[in-house]
Scaffold this motif. Structure first.
Motif, PDB file in Angstrom:
ATOM      1  N   GLN A  37     -49.508   3.663  16.307  1.00 53.56           N
ATOM      2  CA  GLN A  37     -49.880   5.067  16.115  1.00 53.56           C
ATOM      3  C   GLN A  37     -49.120   5.959  17.089  1.00 53.56           C
ATOM      4  O   GLN A  37     -48.936   5.610  18.256  1.00 53.56           O
ATOM      5  CB  GLN A  37     -51.369   5.286  16.375  1.00 53.56           C
ATOM      6  CG  GLN A  37     -52.306   4.738  15.331  1.00 53.56           C
ATOM      7  CD  GLN A  37     -53.742   4.971  15.756  1.00 53.56           C
ATOM      8  OE1 GLN A  37     -54.091   4.833  16.922  1.00 53.56           O
ATOM      9  NE2 GLN A  37     -54.592   5.319  14.806  1.00 53.56           N
ATOM     10  N   LEU A  38     -48.721   7.136  16.614  1.00 54.85           N
ATOM     11  CA  LEU A  38     -48.175   8.139  17.518  1.00 54.85           C
ATOM     12  C   LEU A  38     -49.252   8.557  18.514  1.00 54.85           C
ATOM     13  O   LEU A  38     -50.374   8.895  18.118  1.00 54.85           O
ATOM     14  CB  LEU A  38     -47.735   9.381  16.743  1.00 54.85           C
ATOM     15  CG  LEU A  38     -46.380   9.388  16.047  1.00 54.85           C
ATOM     16  CD1 LEU A  38     -46.208  10.693  15.278  1.00 54.85           C
ATOM     17  CD2 LEU A  38     -45.244   9.227  17.055  1.00 54.85           C
ATOM     18  N   ILE A  39     -48.925   8.549  19.816  1.00 55.71           N
ATOM     19  CA  ILE A  39     -49.879   9.026  20.818  1.00 55.71           C
ATOM     20  C   ILE A  39     -49.331  10.232  21.572  1.00 55.71           C
ATOM     21  O   ILE A  39     -49.938  10.704  22.531  1.00 55.71           O
ATOM     22  CB  ILE A  39     -50.288   7.919  21.806  1.00 55.71           C
ATOM     23  CG1 ILE A  39     -49.064   7.335  22.524  1.00 55.71           C
ATOM     24  CG2 ILE A  39     -51.086   6.834  21.090  1.00 55.71           C
ATOM     25  CD1 ILE A  39     -49.419   6.390  23.665  1.00 55.71           C
ATOM     26  N   SER A  40     -48.179  10.731  21.130  1.00 57.33           N
ATOM     27  CA  SER A  40     -47.702  12.033  21.572  1.00 57.33           C
ATOM     28  C   SER A  40     -47.471  12.864  20.317  1.00 57.33           C
ATOM     29  O   SER A  40     -47.405  12.317  19.212  1.00 57.33           O
ATOM     30  CB  SER A  40     -46.411  11.904  22.392  1.00 57.33           C
ATOM     31  OG  SER A  40     -45.382  11.289  21.637  1.00 57.33           O
ATOM     32  N   GLU A  41     -47.387  14.166  20.484  1.00 56.19           N
ATOM     33  CA  GLU A  41     -47.240  15.018  19.310  1.00 56.19           C
ATOM     34  C   GLU A  41     -45.847  14.865  18.710  1.00 56.19           C
ATOM     35  O   GLU A  41     -44.849  14.791  19.430  1.00 56.19           O
ATOM     36  CB  GLU A  41     -47.485  16.484  19.701  1.00 56.19           C
ATOM     37  CG  GLU A  41     -47.743  17.388  18.520  1.00 56.19           C
ATOM     38  CD  GLU A  41     -48.938  16.913  17.713  1.00 56.19           C
ATOM     39  OE1 GLU A  41     -48.719  16.495  16.562  1.00 56.19           O
ATOM     40  OE2 GLU A  41     -50.060  16.961  18.208  1.00 56.19           O
ATOM     41  N   SER A  42     -45.775  14.797  17.387  1.00 54.50           N
ATOM     42  CA  SER A  42     -44.494  14.763  16.706  1.00 54.50           C
ATOM     43  C   SER A  42     -43.854  16.146  16.732  1.00 54.50           C
ATOM     44  O   SER A  42     -44.541  17.157  16.532  1.00 54.50           O
ATOM     45  CB  SER A  42     -44.676  14.317  15.252  1.00 54.50           C
ATOM     46  OG  SER A  42     -43.475  14.497  14.516  1.00 54.50           O
ATOM     47  N   ARG A  43     -42.555  16.202  16.960  1.00 57.43           N
ATOM     48  CA  ARG A  43     -41.880  17.502  16.877  1.00 57.43           C
ATOM     49  C   ARG A  43     -41.600  17.870  15.424  1.00 57.43           C
ATOM     50  O   ARG A  43     -41.075  18.940  15.131  1.00 57.43           O
ATOM     51  CB  ARG A  43     -40.576  17.493  17.689  1.00 57.43           C
ATOM     52  CG  ARG A  43     -39.475  16.601  17.175  1.00 57.43           C
ATOM     53  CD  ARG A  43     -38.174  16.860  17.914  1.00 57.43           C
ATOM     54  NE  ARG A  43     -37.642  18.173  17.611  1.00 57.43           N
ATOM     55  CZ  ARG A  43     -36.357  18.411  17.290  1.00 57.43           C
ATOM     56  NH1 ARG A  43     -35.483  17.422  17.287  1.00 57.43           N
ATOM     57  NH2 ARG A  43     -35.943  19.616  17.012  1.00 57.43           N
ATOM     58  N   PHE A  44     -41.966  16.959  14.510  1.00 53.78           N
ATOM     59  CA  PHE A  44     -41.731  17.192  13.096  1.00 53.78           C
ATOM     60  C   PHE A  44     -43.039  17.432  12.331  1.00 53.78           C
ATOM     61  O   PHE A  44     -43.146  17.083  11.154  1.00 53.78           O
ATOM     62  CB  PHE A  44     -40.970  16.005  12.491  1.00 53.78           C
ATOM     63  CG  PHE A  44     -39.632  15.759  13.119  1.00 53.78           C
ATOM     64  CD1 PHE A  44     -38.633  16.719  13.046  1.00 53.78           C
ATOM     65  CD2 PHE A  44     -39.370  14.576  13.785  1.00 53.78           C
ATOM     66  CE1 PHE A  44     -37.391  16.499  13.620  1.00 53.78           C
ATOM     67  CE2 PHE A  44     -38.134  14.343  14.367  1.00 53.78           C
ATOM     68  CZ  PHE A  44     -37.136  15.312  14.288  1.00 53.78           C
ATOM     69  N   ASP A  45     -44.042  18.024  13.002  1.00 52.03           N
ATOM     70  CA  ASP A  45     -45.317  18.252  12.324  1.00 52.03           C
ATOM     71  C   ASP A  45     -45.157  19.074  11.048  1.00 52.03           C
ATOM     72  O   ASP A  45     -45.847  18.841  10.050  1.00 52.03           O
ATOM     73  CB  ASP A  45     -46.310  18.942  13.261  1.00 52.03           C
ATOM     74  CG  ASP A  45     -47.106  17.940  14.095  1.00 52.03           C
ATOM     75  OD1 ASP A  45     -46.899  16.724  13.916  1.00 52.03           O
ATOM     76  OD2 ASP A  45     -47.931  18.361  14.919  1.00 52.03           O
ATOM     77  N   ASP A  46     -44.250  20.045  11.061  1.00 54.89           N
ATOM     78  CA  ASP A  46     -44.042  20.855   9.844  1.00 54.89           C
ATOM     79  C   ASP A  46     -43.533  19.984   8.708  1.00 54.89           C
ATOM     80  O   ASP A  46     -43.986  20.119   7.556  1.00 54.89           O
ATOM     81  CB  ASP A  46     -43.060  21.998  10.129  1.00 54.89           C
ATOM     82  CG  ASP A  46     -43.667  23.078  11.006  1.00 54.89           C
ATOM     83  OD1 ASP A  46     -44.915  23.123  11.112  1.00 54.89           O
ATOM     84  OD2 ASP A  46     -42.902  23.881  11.576  1.00 54.89           O
ATOM     85  N   ASP A  47     -42.594  19.084   9.015  1.00 54.33           N
ATOM     86  CA  ASP A  47     -42.115  18.135   7.998  1.00 54.33           C
ATOM     87  C   ASP A  47     -43.263  17.273   7.488  1.00 54.33           C
ATOM     88  O   ASP A  47     -43.396  17.037   6.277  1.00 54.33           O
ATOM     89  CB  ASP A  47     -41.052  17.206   8.595  1.00 54.33           C
ATOM     90  CG  ASP A  47     -39.672  17.833   8.651  1.00 54.33           C
ATOM     91  OD1 ASP A  47     -39.517  18.958   8.141  1.00 54.33           O
ATOM     92  OD2 ASP A  47     -38.764  17.190   9.207  1.00 54.33           O
ATOM     93  N   LEU A  48     -44.103  16.805   8.425  1.00 51.14           N
ATOM     94  CA  LEU A  48     -45.190  15.896   8.055  1.00 51.14           C
ATOM     95  C   LEU A  48     -46.198  16.581   7.134  1.00 51.14           C
ATOM     96  O   LEU A  48     -46.753  15.949   6.238  1.00 51.14           O
ATOM     97  CB  LEU A  48     -45.889  15.374   9.313  1.00 51.14           C
ATOM     98  CG  LEU A  48     -45.009  14.565  10.273  1.00 51.14           C
ATOM     99  CD1 LEU A  48     -45.813  14.140  11.495  1.00 51.14           C
ATOM    100  CD2 LEU A  48     -44.404  13.350   9.582  1.00 51.14           C
ATOM    101  N   ARG A  49     -46.440  17.881   7.358  1.00 49.47           N
ATOM    102  CA  ARG A  49     -47.338  18.622   6.455  1.00 49.47           C
ATOM    103  C   ARG A  49     -46.682  18.818   5.093  1.00 49.47           C
ATOM    104  O   ARG A  49     -47.332  18.694   4.058  1.00 49.47           O
ATOM    105  CB  ARG A  49     -47.705  19.971   7.071  1.00 49.47           C
ATOM    106  CG  ARG A  49     -48.558  19.851   8.327  1.00 49.47           C
ATOM    107  CD  ARG A  49     -49.037  21.217   8.816  1.00 49.47           C
ATOM    108  NE  ARG A  49     -49.667  21.094  10.129  1.00 49.47           N
ATOM    109  CZ  ARG A  49     -49.043  21.301  11.284  1.00 49.47           C
ATOM    110  NH1 ARG A  49     -47.773  21.698  11.276  1.00 49.47           N
ATOM    111  NH2 ARG A  49     -49.668  21.151  12.425  1.00 49.47           N
ATOM    112  N   GLN A  50     -45.415  19.149   5.119  1.00 51.80           N
ATOM    113  CA  GLN A  50     -44.704  19.429   3.882  1.00 51.80           C
ATOM    114  C   GLN A  50     -44.633  18.201   2.981  1.00 51.80           C
ATOM    115  O   GLN A  50     -44.735  18.318   1.750  1.00 51.80           O
ATOM    116  CB  GLN A  50     -43.292  19.931   4.207  1.00 51.80           C
ATOM    117  CG  GLN A  50     -42.579  20.571   3.033  1.00 51.80           C
ATOM    118  CD  GLN A  50     -41.313  21.280   3.466  1.00 51.80           C
ATOM    119  OE1 GLN A  50     -40.680  20.907   4.459  1.00 51.80           O
ATOM    120  NE2 GLN A  50     -40.922  22.312   2.735  1.00 51.80           N
ATOM    121  N   ILE A  51     -44.490  17.027   3.581  1.00 55.89           N
ATOM    122  CA  ILE A  51     -44.382  15.810   2.766  1.00 55.89           C
ATOM    123  C   ILE A  51     -45.733  15.122   2.576  1.00 55.89           C
ATOM    124  O   ILE A  51     -45.809  14.054   1.983  1.00 55.89           O
ATOM    125  CB  ILE A  51     -43.365  14.824   3.374  1.00 55.89           C
ATOM    126  CG1 ILE A  51     -43.793  14.358   4.766  1.00 55.89           C
ATOM    127  CG2 ILE A  51     -41.982  15.455   3.412  1.00 55.89           C
ATOM    128  CD1 ILE A  51     -42.791  13.415   5.442  1.00 55.89           C
TER     129      ILE A  51
END
Length: 310
Positions: free
Chosen positions: A197-211
């Motif tokens: 699991q990711l335990i730091s924030e992804s810098r690609f959160d916008d991508d993750l929402r979009q997909i």
């Protein structure tokens, strides 16, 4: 080509090593910080006063020690932008918190109790956790990712008694340290736990929402497992099986098995984007760190990449 690959490996390794050192230093600072606080005479005195009250929640809430502890700790909590604090008895009952709703809450989960037990274990009598969902049903109605920095508080008889916990938001300084280490425009450095699991924030959160990997308003931290979807989801690929059935990425599979390494030929990241990367595993704390960048960008001049290494 060999020279370029050596330079790329060196650039990735430099970012990875410097970031890992910064994270380890941050962990040690937080542990020292809570250990010093837990040993202060004021905190010890307040703990012992609250521990004598018994099981009466109302008496705990109204005890003068509550306002004394809040007055004592809140300036530090606010200065560091922490989420708050907990003073927890040996049986897992919260004796004090800046949130009145937490007072009297007793944690019974194996994960919480293991953390408290480890904090009370010699020789350090302190511990900083990985980001996780802690004290569910008490600290948050909807549990959020939290780092616990805990240290033992000695009871009057000298036997280790309670635990002082500082609650830290991993989306702040912890994530910032990781995200400062990256190569190029597409680079990302992130941390993950033993189950991937990711335990730091992804810098690609916008991508993750979009997909569709996270919902609007959600964050990637603890919400994304580092699995290979089998194709580039940013470009529209959709896997044919559920996310939990997908394999870990090549990097995550190696790292969670305790093997550090690098891949300069390319593999899919958790979005399915082809990347190159280097990774390591910290067995003492139980987490991995990886730095990656898109294969497409890695093909540009290595001299430019090395100048951008941070």
């Amino acid at each position: 080509v060999d020279r370029e690959q050596r330079d790329l490996q060196e650039a990735l390794s430099t970012v990875l090593d410097s970031t890992a050192k910064a994270v380890r230093h941050w962990y040690l600072e937080r542990e020292q910080e809570v250990r010093v606080s837990a040993k202060l005479p004021e905190v010890v005195q307040i703990y012992n006063g609250l521990a004598l009250i018994g099981a009466d929640r109302s008496a705990h809430i109204e005890a003068p020690e509550q306002s004394r502890l809040r007055t004592f700790l809140e300036p530090h909590v606010m200065e560091q932008a922490y989420l708050g604090f907990l003073l927890v008895a040996e049986d897992g009952t919260v004796l004090s918190s800046e949130r009145e709703a937490m007072i009297g809450f007793r944690t019974t989960t194996e994960k919480d109790q293991e953390f408290l037990d480890n904090v009370r274990t010699a020789p350090r009598f302190s511990l900083v956790s990985l980001p996780g969902e802690w004290f569910a049903g008490g600290f948050e109605v909807q549990p959020r990712a939290t780092i616990l920095a805990g240290a033992s508080v000695r009871a009057t008889d000298g036997v280790t008694g309670g635990v002082l916990i500082l609650l830290i938001d991993p989306e702040d300084e912890f994530t910032e340290i990781l995200q400062r280490g990256r190569l190029g425009d597409s680079g990302e450095t992130y941390a993950f736990n033993r189950i991937g699991q990711l335990i730091s924030e992804s810098r690609f959160d916008d991508d993750l929402r979009q997909i569709g990997l996270i919902r609007p308003g959600e964050r990637g931290i603890l919400g994304i497992e580092i699995r290979d979807p089998g194709g580039n989801m940013v470009k529209g690929f959709q896997p044919s099986v559920d996310r939990e059935e997908l394999p870990l990425t090549r990097m995550a599979k190696a790292a969670t098995a305790g093997r550090e390494g690098f891949d300069l030929n390319g593999y899919n990241d958790y979005r399915g984007v082809p990347v190159v990367g280097a990774w390591l595993w910290n067995e003492a704390i139980g987490y991995g760190i990886c730095t990656e960048m898109d294969v497409a960008e890695a093909s540009v001049s290595i001299s430019n990449l090395r100048r951008q290494a941070t």
